[in-house]
Design a protein around this motif. Structure first.
Motif, short mmCIF file in Angstrom:
data_model
loop_
_atom_site.label_atom_id
_atom_site.label_comp_id
_atom_site.label_asym_id
_atom_site.label_seq_id
_atom_site.Cartn_x
_atom_site.Cartn_y
_atom_site.Cartn_z
N LEU A 1 0.91 -1.23 0.04
CA LEU A 1 -0.06 -0.07 -0.16
C LEU A 1 0.89 1.20 -0.08
N ILE A 2 1.91 1.25 0.74
CA ILE A 2 2.79 2.31 0.85
C ILE A 2 3.35 2.74 -0.40
N GLU A 3 3.79 1.62 -1.01
CA GLU A 3 4.45 1.84 -2.49
C GLU A 3 3.70 2.19 -3.28
N ALA A 4 2.47 1.76 -3.54
CA ALA A 4 1.45 2.25 -4.38
C ALA A 4 1.00 3.49 -4.17
N LEU A 5 1.02 4.04 -2.89
CA LEU A 5 0.80 5.35 -2.75
C LEU A 5 1.74 6.30 -3.13
N VAL A 6 2.76 6.10 -2.82
CA VAL A 6 3.93 6.92 -3.15
C VAL A 6 4.34 6.83 -4.83
N GLU A 7 3.88 5.71 -5.57
CA GLU A 7 4.16 5.77 -6.77
C GLU A 7 2.85 6.59 -7.70
N SER A 8 1.75 6.63 -6.69
CA SER A 8 0.82 7.30 -7.43
C SER A 8 0.81 8.99 -7.22
N LEU A 9 1.52 9.18 -6.46
CA LEU A 9 1.75 10.84 -6.33
C LEU A 9 2.47 11.50 -7.40
N ASP A 10 1.89 12.57 -7.90
CA ASP A 10 2.50 13.37 -8.98
C ASP A 10 3.31 14.37 -8.26
N SER A 11 4.60 14.55 -8.12
CA SER A 11 5.34 15.25 -7.25
C SER A 11 5.48 16.56 -7.96
#
Length: 498
Positions: free
Chosen positions: A88-98
């Motif tokens: 879940l953390i990996e998917a969350l970080v990956e989904s964020l448009d920085s």
């Protein structure tokens, strides 16, 4: 700052973890509320009185482009397994448009996985590694959040719910969004003071419309009127998560005024610890509760079975009260999760006579299976929308559902755990709360958003379960000690972050 249109990201992982509950929570439990990207996020949450709906509305009101990443949630339950925690953390970080200007992070505050006792803090730490220290982040939290130093350090803004039962998550999300925009534009510089009371408070002691919790909230609202105070979050905490920071805490956010933040936080701690005994609650046994309810001339009488609080992660199949209701002489209603029994009822069909044991199948703590016999009145696929004040418009699912009429006792059998947060879980199967003298609510206080307008009397029931109000029933290994009421006196803790 230039006048370009702001782009604000929104994402989140929401779970209230009861580390004393049976079983583990895996990634499948999050699939029902798994959305990625703008189209899915808007389709599911626009127009709902949820945190997500509040963020959508705030962006529209301010003409700001919203950039949703991953948002997932699961019904409160047991420990999140390690594989799910990392995935879940990996998917969350990956989904964020920085490349956005800031982030609204929707979390609970009491999520725990096998490897991360402070799950929200770990999420923030990983997000910071991607976006950097200067990227503005606002985080919304449930009133039952256990707030850590890491969370307050890593989030520029923390805005928690002000109500329990929770009916203001929409407004608090709008508030958090507005403060984030002001931070991005340089209008404010948030400084946070965190103060922990060193107290574990059970949910039944946190109702915000009465008693000491109401007094704390009113003082917090008064502080928010002071020049320079941006937000005061009163977090009752979640005592069924065995983590170092479990318990009641306060986060005071000011506009670049550390002394004011610290002073306000310290005052709230002083209020709470002085009144510590008033947060305790009293109960009666299941047999006494039923006798007392039958003695009442009018109903509905709510039997609040907080030990099997679905909203606190309990299994929803406790039978201590059910066993006392099978021959009750007045109309009574109870909801029990039992997938096996539901499947049997579906095979038999409407009009069939169900005879078998239900409930008590998760573990031995929550009671033994109870034999019942009754006509199958209705079968239902379990899909409905919230119609009451809690998350109005939110989609909900009970799974396969069967309604049994067992003499004066009506049993709603569900495939999935159902928290009584909304009257829709009863109305959707053709039942009306006002028709019953006794209603069992597997909830501490949140049942009020479903049955509060019907209730003539309320009785708190003391029975075994993973959400029992007597915290001495539990073996704590991680909570910071000393902590009241496990120890005689609380030990407050303080911190300041800018």
């Amino acid at each position: 700052m230039s006048s370009h249109q702001l782009r604000i990201a929104v994402a989140g992982i929401l779970h209230e973890t009861n580390t004393f509950a049976p079983g583990f929570t895996d990634i499948g439990h999050f699939r029902e509320q798994w959305t990625v990207g703008g189209e899915a996020f808007t389709a599911r949450y626009a127009g709902t009185r949820t945190s997500m709906g509040g963020v959508i509305a705030a962006a529209e009101m301010q003409g700001i482009a919203l950039v949703p990443g991953l948002y997932v949630a699961a019904t409160p339950s047991g420990m999140v397994d390690s594989a799910t925690g990392d995935a879940l953390i990996e998917a969350l970080v990956e989904s964020l448009d920085s490349q956005t200007d800031g982030l609204v992070l929707i979390m609970h505050g009491a999520m725990v996985s096998e490897q991360y006792l402070d799950y929200e803090g770990e999420c923030l730490r990983r997000l910071r590694a991607k976006v950097g220290e200067d990227f503005p982040i606002a985080m919304t939290l449930d009133l039952h959040g256990n707030i850590s130093q890491e969370m307050v350090q890593q989030a520029d803004l923390i805005v928690g719910y002000d109500t329990y039962p929770h009916v203001d998550m929409y407004e608090r999300a709008i508030e958090a969004f507005g403060l984030l925009v002001r931070t991005i534009r340089g209008d404010i510089r948030p400084v946070r003071a965190l103060a922990h009371t060193g107290m574990l408070v059970v949910p039944q002691g946190m109702m915000t419309e009465e008693g000491s919790m109401k007094a704390l909230m009113e003082r917090a609202f008064g502080m928010e009127l002071l020049p320079g105070v941006l937000n005061v979050t009163v977090a009752g905490g979640f005592p069924y998560s065995d983590v170092p920071d479990a318990g009641m805490s306060f986060v005071v956010t000011t506009n670049d005024n550390a002394e004011l933040a610290e002073r306000c936080a310290a005052e709230l701690v002083q209020m709470a610890t002085y009144d510590k005994a008033t947060f305790n609650v009293s109960y009666v046994t299941p047999r006494e509760a039923v006798d007392e309810a039958l003695a009442q001339p009018d109903g509905p009488v709510i039997l609040s079975e907080g030990s099997d609080n679905v909203g606190g992660g309990a299994p929803a199949d406790a039978t201590h009260l059910l066993a006392e209701l099978t021959t009750v002489p007045r109309k009574a209603l109870i909801v029990i999760r039992d997938q096996e029994a539901v499947e049997t009822a579906w095979r038999m069909g409407v009009g069939g006579v169900f005879a078998g044991e239900i409930g008590g199948k998760s573990d031995t703590l929550h009671g033994k299976p109870v034999a019942v016999k009754g006509r199958i009145r209705l079968l239902f696929d379990g899909h409905y929308r919230h119609a009451g004040p809690y998350m109005t418009g939110q989609q909900a699912e009970m799974g396969k559902t069967a309604v049994l009429e067992c003499g004066q006792l009506t049993i709603i059998l569900t495939e999935k755990r159902v928290a009584p947060w909304d009257v829709g879980h009863v109305r959707s199967v053709g039942l009306w709360p006002g028709d019953y003298h006794i209603i069992v609510a597997k909830s501490a206080l949140a049942w009020q958003t479903a049955f509060g307008t019907f209730a003539k009397h309320v009785i708190n029931v003391d029975s075994p379960g993973c959400c029992n109000a007597n915290l001495r029933h539990f073996s704590y290994n991680h909570v910071h000690r000393p902590v009241y009421p496990l120890d005689a006196e609380p030990q407050p803790r303080f911190g300041l972050y800018a």
